[in-house]
Design a protein around this motif. Structure first.
Motif, PDB file in Angstrom:
ATOM      1  N   LEU A  11      24.264  -6.663   7.028  1.00  0.00           N
ATOM      2  CA  LEU A  11      23.628  -7.422   5.942  1.00  0.00           C
ATOM      3  C   LEU A  11      24.672  -8.331   5.307  1.00  0.00           C
ATOM      4  O   LEU A  11      25.743  -7.866   4.899  1.00  0.00           O
ATOM      5  N   VAL A  12      24.360  -9.623   5.236  1.00  0.00           N
ATOM      6  CA  VAL A  12      25.243 -10.590   4.602  1.00  0.00           C
ATOM      7  C   VAL A  12      24.418 -11.497   3.705  1.00  0.00           C
ATOM      8  O   VAL A  12      23.193 -11.589   3.858  1.00  0.00           O
ATOM      9  N   GLN A  13      25.089 -12.160   2.793  1.00  0.00           N
ATOM     10  CA  GLN A  13      24.414 -13.151   1.970  1.00  0.00           C
ATOM     11  C   GLN A  13      24.294 -14.450   2.755  1.00  0.00           C
ATOM     12  O   GLN A  13      25.040 -14.695   3.705  1.00  0.00           O
ATOM     13  N   ALA A  14      23.357 -15.271   2.365  1.00  0.00           N
ATOM     14  CA  ALA A  14      23.200 -16.577   2.999  1.00  0.00           C
ATOM     15  C   ALA A  14      24.534 -17.323   2.945  1.00  0.00           C
ATOM     16  O   ALA A  14      25.214 -17.325   1.912  1.00  0.00           O
ATOM     17  N   GLY A  15      24.888 -17.921   4.086  1.00  0.00           N
ATOM     18  CA  GLY A  15      26.171 -18.586   4.197  1.00  0.00           C
ATOM     19  C   GLY A  15      27.268 -17.715   4.769  1.00  0.00           C
ATOM     20  O   GLY A  15      28.361 -18.194   5.062  1.00  0.00           O
ATOM     21  N   GLY A  16      26.956 -16.441   4.955  1.00  0.00           N
ATOM     22  CA  GLY A  16      27.937 -15.489   5.454  1.00  0.00           C
ATOM     23  C   GLY A  16      28.140 -15.562   6.953  1.00  0.00           C
ATOM     24  O   GLY A  16      27.507 -16.352   7.664  1.00  0.00           O
ATOM     25  N   THR A  17      29.029 -14.684   7.429  1.00  0.00           N
ATOM     26  CA  THR A  17      29.455 -14.698   8.823  1.00  0.00           C
ATOM     27  C   THR A  17      29.351 -13.303   9.429  1.00  0.00           C
ATOM     28  O   THR A  17      29.653 -12.302   8.764  1.00  0.00           O
ATOM     29  N   LEU A  18      28.933 -13.244  10.683  1.00  0.00           N
ATOM     30  CA  LEU A  18      28.943 -12.017  11.468  1.00  0.00           C
ATOM     31  C   LEU A  18      29.348 -12.347  12.896  1.00  0.00           C
ATOM     32  O   LEU A  18      29.117 -13.462  13.367  1.00  0.00           O
TER      33      LEU A  18
END
Length: 123
Positions: A11-18
């Motif tokens: 789970l990441v916030q919008a704009g995040g990276t995985l």
């Protein structure tokens, strides 16, 4: 038998990276195309990115410029780097490989899938 092992979802916030890595193991003779697909709730599974054994890549239009697929032929791995994730990228992501196995003197080609990993980008 051939197995695909995925990891890296979350789970990441919008704009995040995985980054999603996937390894292929088993009685492998060769691997042709590898890739990543995704399936959101209530929708059909769709191609995100693919890469041939020669390194030719193909991306879904909506992820171009944000996602990068790569592979290591020596290690039988494929990875998907996902930057600038958006809520519409939320889905279960599946690793895919077109694998040829040797059954005695016979070569058999098949499509293999990972178990899937959840990616969620919250707004």
């Amino acid at each position: 038998q051939v197995q695909l092992g995925e990891s890296g979802g979350g789970l990441v916030q919008a704009g995040g990276t995985l980054r999603l890595p996937c390894s292929v193991s088993g009685s492998i003779f060769s691997i042709s195309t590898m890739g990543w697909y995704r399936q959101a709730p209530g929708k059909r599974r769709e191609s995100v990115a693919t890469i041939t054994s020669n390194g030719v890549t193909n991306y879904r239009e909506s992820v171009k410029g944000r996602f990068t697929i790569s592979r290591d032929n020596a290690k039988n791995t494929v990875s998907l780097q996902m930057n600038s994730l958006q809520p519409e990228d939320t889905a279960v992501y599946y690793c895919y490989a077109d694998v040829t196995t040797a059954q005695g003197s016979t070569l058999i080609r098949g499509d293999y899938w990972g178990q899937g990993t959840q990616v969620t980008a919250s707004s």
